[in-house]
Design a protein around this motif. Structure first.
Motif, short mmCIF file in Angstrom:
data_model
loop_
_atom_site.label_atom_id
_atom_site.label_comp_id
_atom_site.label_asym_id
_atom_site.label_seq_id
_atom_site.Cartn_x
_atom_site.Cartn_y
_atom_site.Cartn_z
N GLY A 5 -25.02 54.51 75.79
CA GLY A 5 -24.77 55.24 74.56
C GLY A 5 -25.86 56.19 74.13
O GLY A 5 -25.79 56.74 73.04
N LYS A 6 -26.85 56.41 74.97
CA LYS A 6 -27.96 57.30 74.62
C LYS A 6 -27.96 58.51 75.53
O LYS A 6 -27.50 58.45 76.67
CB LYS A 6 -29.30 56.56 74.71
N GLN A 7 -28.50 59.62 75.02
CA GLN A 7 -28.58 60.86 75.78
C GLN A 7 -30.01 61.39 75.79
O GLN A 7 -30.80 61.08 74.90
CB GLN A 7 -27.63 61.92 75.21
N ILE A 8 -30.30 62.21 76.80
CA ILE A 8 -31.63 62.78 76.94
C ILE A 8 -31.51 64.11 77.68
O ILE A 8 -30.52 64.34 78.39
CB ILE A 8 -32.57 61.82 77.71
N ALA A 9 -32.47 64.97 77.50
CA ALA A 9 -32.48 66.23 78.24
C ALA A 9 -32.70 65.94 79.72
O ALA A 9 -33.56 65.13 80.07
CB ALA A 9 -33.58 67.15 77.72
N PRO A 10 -31.94 66.56 80.62
CA PRO A 10 -32.07 66.24 82.04
C PRO A 10 -33.41 66.70 82.61
O PRO A 10 -33.97 67.72 82.20
CB PRO A 10 -30.91 67.02 82.68
N LEU A 11 -33.93 65.92 83.56
CA LEU A 11 -35.16 66.24 84.29
C LEU A 11 -36.37 66.42 83.38
O LEU A 11 -37.30 67.13 83.71
CB LEU A 11 -34.96 67.52 85.13
N ILE A 12 -36.35 65.73 82.23
CA ILE A 12 -37.45 65.87 81.28
C ILE A 12 -38.57 64.88 81.58
O ILE A 12 -39.70 65.05 81.11
CB ILE A 12 -36.94 65.68 79.84
N LEU A 13 -38.29 63.86 82.38
CA LEU A 13 -39.30 62.82 82.69
C LEU A 13 -39.83 62.92 84.10
O LEU A 13 -40.96 62.50 84.37
CB LEU A 13 -38.70 61.42 82.47
N ILE A 14 -39.03 63.49 85.00
CA ILE A 14 -39.35 63.40 86.41
C ILE A 14 -40.62 64.14 86.79
O ILE A 14 -41.34 63.74 87.73
CB ILE A 14 -38.15 63.91 87.26
N LEU A 25 -39.08 73.01 73.05
CA LEU A 25 -37.83 73.67 72.72
C LEU A 25 -36.73 72.69 72.32
O LEU A 25 -36.00 72.93 71.36
CB LEU A 25 -37.36 74.51 73.90
N LEU A 26 -36.62 71.60 73.06
CA LEU A 26 -35.51 70.67 72.86
C LEU A 26 -35.81 69.55 71.88
O LEU A 26 -34.89 69.02 71.25
CB LEU A 26 -35.11 70.06 74.22
N TYR A 27 -37.08 69.18 71.74
CA TYR A 27 -37.45 68.09 70.83
C TYR A 27 -38.57 68.53 69.89
O TYR A 27 -39.63 67.91 69.84
CB TYR A 27 -37.88 66.85 71.63
N PRO A 28 -38.37 69.59 69.13
CA PRO A 28 -39.43 70.01 68.20
C PRO A 28 -39.65 68.96 67.12
O PRO A 28 -38.71 68.51 66.46
CB PRO A 28 -38.88 71.32 67.61
N LYS A 29 -40.89 68.53 66.97
CA LYS A 29 -41.29 67.51 65.99
C LYS A 29 -40.59 66.17 66.23
O LYS A 29 -40.55 65.32 65.34
CB LYS A 29 -41.00 68.00 64.56
N ARG A 30 -40.04 66.00 67.44
CA ARG A 30 -39.37 64.73 67.76
C ARG A 30 -39.96 64.12 69.03
O ARG A 30 -39.34 63.25 69.64
CB ARG A 30 -37.87 64.96 67.95
#
Length: 360
Positions: free
Chosen positions: A264-273, A335-340
């Motif tokens: 049930g959770k989502q994340i930006a792709p290839l953000i951790l690799i 860009l995708l997680y400003p202040k997050r």
């Protein structure tokens, strides 16, 4: 689609609220009838202002203002105001005509004429009895302020909308560029790993090819969207680490753990690799004590990534020394997680540590 529906509902609510201003005298107790001539005239005026708002918003600003034809835009606004004023004058004159029509005088006696002076002259009537034109002029010109407010407000909204669209297009273009840089980097690293297995004639080569196939399918289909299922992203990371295990075997001390629920959770792709790739790039040497620790903790609202590697002597090409993948990921996070998100990198002579937290 949801955003468009919300915008439509906001516009409809604003229109209804604006038109309701015509009935303020009734709600204030200044009029005994809800639908009276004054309310009808005001309702018509507010309706014209709404038409002018959208005409300026949808036609004049995009075609003239954004085209930098400012003089033509200025004269167009003047023309619209004159048309608005003429329409208001026409409605007022029609109301006065109806008020003076014989149909409204049936059954009513005419008021007696005013008495004459001894000289035979009648007294001059009060100004309000013989200057209806002045009342019309004042009533129409009272609309110039709401007219200017409507023009200015529609202009500001359209310019602001154009600016947001430009920023969104700029961000999408930048994200696409960053993804395009990340994908070739990933492909180079993974193909290099399988090439090493093939040179060693390892029995794990078919397994590595299957895992690479799954990873490439993920990159080409899933990772092209802004957000993906966290569960699929974790599977992608597991496949990558499994490839590295197959390649290096027992020559490294690898500690990899995942805690928490991904459903049930989502994340930006290839953000951790990129951080994980960086650990393998700088932390593996068969002749030295290689240590890599990767830990992912998932809570109800956040994801925590901790990547540690001990620095070893490795030969890295000039292209890979630039740290392109890590820098791109840093930009994508902004860009995708400003202040997050919170990213901390500790780079010492002996080891390298990345601590990342993301509000999902």
């Amino acid at each position: 689609m949801k955003d468009q529906t919300r915008q439509i509902l906001i516009h409809i609510s604003a229109i209804i609220g604006f038109l309701s201003l015509a009935f303020i005298p009734f709600f204030q107790g200044k009029s005994n009838e809800l639908f009276n001539p004054l309310a009808g005239r005001e309702f018509f005026g507010y309706g014209l202002l709404i038409i002018i708002f959208y005409f300026n918003y949808c036609v004049l600003v995009p075609r003239l203002y954004f085209s930098k034809r400012y003089v033509l835009y200025f004269f167009a606004i003047i023309f619209v105001y004159l048309a608005f004023r003429q329409s208001g004058s026409f409605i007022i004159e029609q109301n006065e005509f109806l008020n003076r029509s014989p149909h409204q005088m049936v059954g009513k006696s005419m008021p007696p004429p005013p008495p004459m002076f001894e000289s035979g002259e009648r007294p001059t009537p009060p100004p309000h009895e013989h200057q209806p034109e002045g009342d019309v002029f004042i009533d129409v010109n009272q609309k110039i302020f709401p007219f200017l407010v409507v023009i200015f407000f529609s202009l500001i909204l359209r310019v602001s909308s154009r600016w947001r669209e430009t920023e969104r297009e700029k961000m999408n273009a930048e994200l696409s560029y960053l993804k395009a840089q990340i994908n070739p980097h990933f492909l180079f690293n993974t193909l290099n790993s399988i090439y090493s297995l093939a040179i060693m004639k390892s029995d794990e080569t078919p397994t590595a090819v299957v895992k690479l196939s799954g990873m490439m399918r993920y990159v080409l289909s899933e990772a092209t969207t802004d957000f993906v299922s966290l569960e699929k992203e974790i599977v992608y990371i597991k496949n990558y680490i499994d490839l590295q295990k197959i390649r290096f075997g027992e020559s490294i001390s690898l500690d990899f753990s995942i805690n928490g629920i991904t459903n049930g959770k989502q994340i930006a792709p290839l953000i951790l690799i990129s951080f994980i790739e960086n650990a393998f790039k700088h932390g593996i040497n068969a002749e030295e004590d290689s240590v890599i620790k990767i830990k992912i903790d998932i809570t109800a609202e956040e994801l925590f990534l901790n990547v540690f590697n001990k620095k070893v002597a490795v030969h890295i090409s000039e292209e890979n020394k630039s740290g392109l993948g890590v820098e791109n990921t840093r930009n994508r996070l902004e860009l995708l997680y400003p202040k997050r998100h919170k990213l901390s990198i500790f780079d010492t002579e002996k080891d390298y540590l990345v601590e990342l937290s993301i509000v999902l």
